[in-house]
Design a protein around this motif. Structure first.
Motif, PDB file in Angstrom:
ATOM      1  N   GLU A 220      11.080   4.369   1.492  1.00  0.00           N
ATOM      2  CA  GLU A 220      10.155   3.358   1.004  1.00  0.00           C
ATOM      3  C   GLU A 220       9.978   3.576  -0.491  1.00  0.00           C
ATOM      4  OE1 GLU A 220       6.288   1.540   3.081  1.00  0.00           O
ATOM      5  OE2 GLU A 220       6.039   3.567   2.338  1.00  0.00           O
ATOM      6  N   VAL A 221      10.043   2.502  -1.243  1.00  0.00           N
ATOM      7  CA  VAL A 221       9.876   2.636  -2.681  1.00  0.00           C
ATOM      8  C   VAL A 221       8.703   1.767  -3.142  1.00  0.00           C
ATOM      9  CG1 VAL A 221      12.325   3.087  -3.047  1.00  0.00           C
ATOM     10  CG2 VAL A 221      11.491   0.766  -3.251  1.00  0.00           C
ATOM     11  N   VAL A 222       8.074   2.214  -4.219  1.00  0.00           N
ATOM     12  CA  VAL A 222       7.057   1.384  -4.861  1.00  0.00           C
ATOM     13  C   VAL A 222       7.564   1.066  -6.255  1.00  0.00           C
ATOM     14  CG1 VAL A 222       5.011   2.185  -3.643  1.00  0.00           C
ATOM     15  CG2 VAL A 222       5.859   3.491  -5.587  1.00  0.00           C
ATOM     16  N   TYR A 223       7.246  -0.118  -6.711  1.00  0.00           N
ATOM     17  CA  TYR A 223       7.635  -0.447  -8.070  1.00  0.00           C
ATOM     18  C   TYR A 223       6.546  -1.263  -8.725  1.00  0.00           C
ATOM     19  CZ  TYR A 223       9.120  -4.758  -5.765  1.00  0.00           C
ATOM     20  OH  TYR A 223       9.157  -5.897  -5.019  1.00  0.00           O
ATOM     21  N   ASN A 232      10.280   6.527  -5.300  1.00  0.00           N
ATOM     22  CA  ASN A 232      10.278   6.757  -3.868  1.00  0.00           C
ATOM     23  C   ASN A 232       8.852   7.146  -3.478  1.00  0.00           C
ATOM     24  OD1 ASN A 232      10.560   7.917  -1.296  1.00  0.00           O
ATOM     25  ND2 ASN A 232      12.665   8.512  -1.757  1.00  0.00           N
ATOM     26  N   THR A 233       8.294   6.487  -2.456  1.00  0.00           N
ATOM     27  CA  THR A 233       6.899   6.807  -2.103  1.00  0.00           C
ATOM     28  C   THR A 233       6.745   8.271  -1.721  1.00  0.00           C
ATOM     29  OG1 THR A 233       7.330   6.047   0.128  1.00  0.00           O
ATOM     30  CG2 THR A 233       6.160   4.537  -1.314  1.00  0.00           C
ATOM     31  N   GLN A 386      -0.135   4.868  -2.621  1.00  0.00           N
ATOM     32  CA  GLN A 386      -0.466   3.626  -1.925  1.00  0.00           C
ATOM     33  C   GLN A 386      -0.453   2.494  -2.943  1.00  0.00           C
ATOM     34  OE1 GLN A 386      -4.310   4.810  -0.426  1.00  0.00           O
ATOM     35  NE2 GLN A 386      -3.442   5.764   1.397  1.00  0.00           N
ATOM     36  N   GLU A 387      -0.295   1.286  -2.441  1.00  0.00           N
ATOM     37  CA  GLU A 387      -0.259   0.154  -3.369  1.00  0.00           C
ATOM     38  C   GLU A 387      -1.544   0.105  -4.200  1.00  0.00           C
ATOM     39  OE1 GLU A 387       1.205  -2.123  -0.009  1.00  0.00           O
ATOM     40  OE2 GLU A 387       2.010  -3.538  -1.460  1.00  0.00           O
ATOM     41  N   LEU A 398       1.276  -2.420  -8.006  1.00  0.00           N
ATOM     42  CA  LEU A 398       2.429  -1.838  -7.317  1.00  0.00           C
ATOM     43  C   LEU A 398       2.823  -2.721  -6.138  1.00  0.00           C
ATOM     44  CD1 LEU A 398       1.745   1.999  -7.055  1.00  0.00           C
ATOM     45  CD2 LEU A 398       3.286   0.793  -8.603  1.00  0.00           C
ATOM     46  N   LYS A 400       5.678  -2.728  -2.652  1.00  0.00           N
ATOM     47  CA  LYS A 400       6.524  -1.849  -1.841  1.00  0.00           C
ATOM     48  C   LYS A 400       7.796  -2.555  -1.413  1.00  0.00           C
ATOM     49  CE  LYS A 400       3.295   1.368   0.340  1.00  0.00           C
ATOM     50  NZ  LYS A 400       2.622   1.730   1.588  1.00  0.00           N
ATOM     51  N   ARG A 402      11.739  -1.563   0.897  1.00  0.00           N
ATOM     52  CA  ARG A 402      12.498  -0.524   1.578  1.00  0.00           C
ATOM     53  C   ARG A 402      13.873  -0.420   0.948  1.00  0.00           C
ATOM     54  NH1 ARG A 402       9.507   1.466   5.417  1.00  0.00           N
ATOM     55  NH2 ARG A 402      11.143   2.956   5.894  1.00  0.00           N
TER      56      ARG A 402
END
Length: 567
Positions: A220-223, A232-233, A386-387, A398, A400, A402
């Motif tokens: 899982e990635v956050v951007y 990467n989370t 977390q977002e 942020l 999320k 995958r």
RNA sequence: CGGGGCGUGGCUCAGUUUGGUAGAGCACCUGCCUUGGGAGCAGGGGGUCGCAGGUUCAAAUCCUGCCGCUCCGACCA
């Protein structure tokens, strides 16, 4: 290639073992066959794709000054013992012994070997930088191999190792690889995103993962929507949250019957969740570990592992908790437990007067304060982003997604050169450690990721650059001499132009050949049948768009090339 | 590691509850027929029913052990 002699056994039905699209389609379209759990044979079509990906990788590595070598897969235990990883690697390493009972392993990676190699030959700063790479099978005995080629126990990897004389040199090598990786995945026709990765136990900054975005991705990635931050989370670093000062109130125990979850406790005590601290308990080779985060936060297991010397960790059992002097559901940060390592998230250390378990069934502590009431063994960032946390760099929002990790670049610095003694002399005749980096691409995983991102209900849709063949020529009725002759002529002409082509010369009905062409995923299909042959036309269909164009059978080549070029 | 499901011809699966001659569809071989989206007819080949024990006159089926595959969980106390 004539389809009649191509070893590409297609299946009408989905083998029961396959769950994700790439696995199902690779099996159905006759690309791979399983030899054992997580171990596969690549059939001709797959091997062509893999070689194309590897070729793109080689070209880009060579452009950056990489030199290809081939190291052994079987590696002696000694070098791993020297680096300390013989014991650290754990069950994931395939180990074997020779007839003299000497221990070896199947290489899961090659830092030890390449460092040992280079230290034997490189003496002077004049020989640096040095970029060595290889493309070969790697072996990792995964806990749970799954998703076909996505997480296999044997897989094809490109691994490059950089040796520089100093940090500045490493930065240059690292940037070269970062750029090369971006070009590689672009050329493979993939939608991807480089994300920041924590460099773990090695410390310092300097690791990126290349993620192919796909719903089936394991990571899982956050951007950030505002800046170029992406991570990467599991690895995204977090700044501690600051809260206003408060006068410390006297600590006291309160009865909290039947409140095993944080939500129960906060509801019962009418406290906001931000005033609570919860724990996750792990058992490890270093004993019991209690990890504490704020009640509304989540523990990031990867960070917990990185913050300790533990190698294997698992959720602790109830009896282990009781034996340590605490209670499941009521674990607290206060001292008084036996043989327990207490790890506390940085944000918790900023909190005041919070509630946490009292290590006794149905009892919690309120007005707990860091420093005054407890001293953790370790304080570090152990929570999952977390977002709601927002971008840690610019404060933006942020989102999320995958992703499938297809590549990683990593600054090793002197971790291995120090352990294995890889040094050189600088211009002052002074001995210096080589500064290293390592850079991996999962070649077989990239093939699977390409399918995850490019398929429909009929099969694979290969990006042109890595398609096993560009064109399939399909005579609708192989027994119709006129059709078949024309198909053969077109096939020969395409081959002569260097266009990789399959002639489906089987005596199958048209439907079968069309289905197989869609399944295998050739970018273009040239159909030759009664509808068009009489009018002197060829039918050209693009797999991706379904677009059909009729071309003059006597002068089609230029137009066909144009269509191909546009794909 | 824990928990669930599965193991019968190359593939998908029925048969196991209630023991009694191993089946279907697809694939494969031969022939006929058909030829623009996985046709039809006729004939045919192919299976130690995961392995090893046990119960029984008799085991794919019941019992025990093992092996393999697969999914879920590693979930926050």
């Amino acid at each position: 290639m004539r389809f009649s002699s191509l070893y590409a056994p297609t299946l009408r039905e989905v083998p029961a073992e396959a769950e994700v699209a790439s696995h199902q389609l690779l099996l159905r379209a006759g690309f791979i066959r399983k030899a054992a759990g997580g171990i596969y044979t690549y059939l001709p079509l797959a091997w062509r794709v893999l070689n194309k990906i590897a070729q793109i990788v080689r070209e880009e590595m060579d452009l950056k000054g990489g030199q290809e070598i081939a190291m052994p897969i079987v590696q002696p235990a000694e070098i791993w013992q020297e680096s300390g990883r013989w014991s650290v690697y754990g069950d994931e390493m395939f180990r074997l012994k020779d007839r003299h009972d000497r221990p070896f392993c199947l290489g899961p990676t090659h830092e030890e070997l390449v460092t040992t190699l280079v230290k034997g030959d490189v003496r002077s700063y004049r020989q640096l930088p040095l970029l060595l790479y290889q493309v070969q099978n790697k072996y990792r005995d995964e806990i749970r191999p799954r998703f076909g080629l996505m997480r296999g126990r044997e897989f094809i990897m490109k691994d490059l190792y950089s040796f520089d004389r100093d940090e500045a040199g490493l930065d240059i090598s690292y940037q070269k690889m970062y750029d090369a990786y971006s070009r590689i995945f672009e050329r493979c026709g993939l939608v991807f995103r480089p994300v920041e990765a924590d460099s773990g136990a090695i410390g310092g900054s300097g690791s990126h993962e290349f993620m192919v975005l796909a719903a089936s991705g394991e990571a899982e990635v956050v951007y950030c929507s505002a800046c170029d931050f992406a991570a990467n989370t599991e690895k995204a670093e977090l700044n501690p949250i600051n809260v206003p000062d408060e006068t410390a109130l006297p600590i006291q125990n309160v009865a909290t019957p039947n409140c095993p979850t944080i939500k129960d406790v906060c509801d019962y005590l009418k406290l906001p969740v931000e005033k609570s601290v919860k724990a996750v308990a792990y058992t490890s080779d270093k004993g019991l570990i209690l990890a504490f985060v704020r009640g509304d936060h989540e523990v990031n297991e990867v960070k917990v592992i990185n913050s300790t010397d533990a190698i294997n960790i698992a959720m602790a059992t109830e009896s282990e908790l009781l034996a340590a002097g605490t209670a499941p559901g009521y674990m607290g940060v206060l001292p008084g437990k036996k043989d327990v390592t207490i790890i506390v998230d940085t944000t918790v250390m900023n909190m005041h007067n919070f509630v946490c378990g009292a290590d006794k069934q149905d009892v919690h502590c309120i007005n707990v304060n860091p420093g005054r009431d407890f001293q953790p063994d370790i304080v570090t960032d152990i929570r999952m982003i977390q977002e709601a946390d927002g971008c840690q760099r610019c404060g933006g929002n942020l989102a999320k997604a995958r992703g499938i990790e297809v590549g990683q670049v990593f600054k090793l610095r002197t971790k291995y050169s120090e352990k294995l003694g890889a040094a050189f002399l600088d211009e002052n005749g002074k001995e210096q450690l080589m500064v290293m980096g390592c850079y991996g691409i999962g070649v077989s995983r990239t093939m699977a990721a390409a399918i995850e991102q490019n398929n429909d209900e009929n099969g694979i849709i290969w990006p042109k650059s890595i398609a096993p063949y560009q064109v399939a020529v399909v005579p609708v009725n192989a027994k119709n001499e006129e059709q078949f002759k024309l198909a053969e002529k077109v096939y020969e002409e395409l081959i002569a132009q260097g266009i990789e082509t399959v002639l489906d010369d089987r005596a199958e009905r048209a439907g079968v050949k069309f289905k197989d062409a869609d399944l295998i995923g050739y970018p273009l299909r040239v159909t030759i049948g009664p509808k068009t042959v009489e009018e002197g036309k060829l039918e050209v269909k693009a797999r991706k768009t379904g677009e059909v164009v009729l071309l003059d059978a006597a002068a089609y080549m230029e137009q066909l090339k144009e269509i191909l070029a546009k794909l």
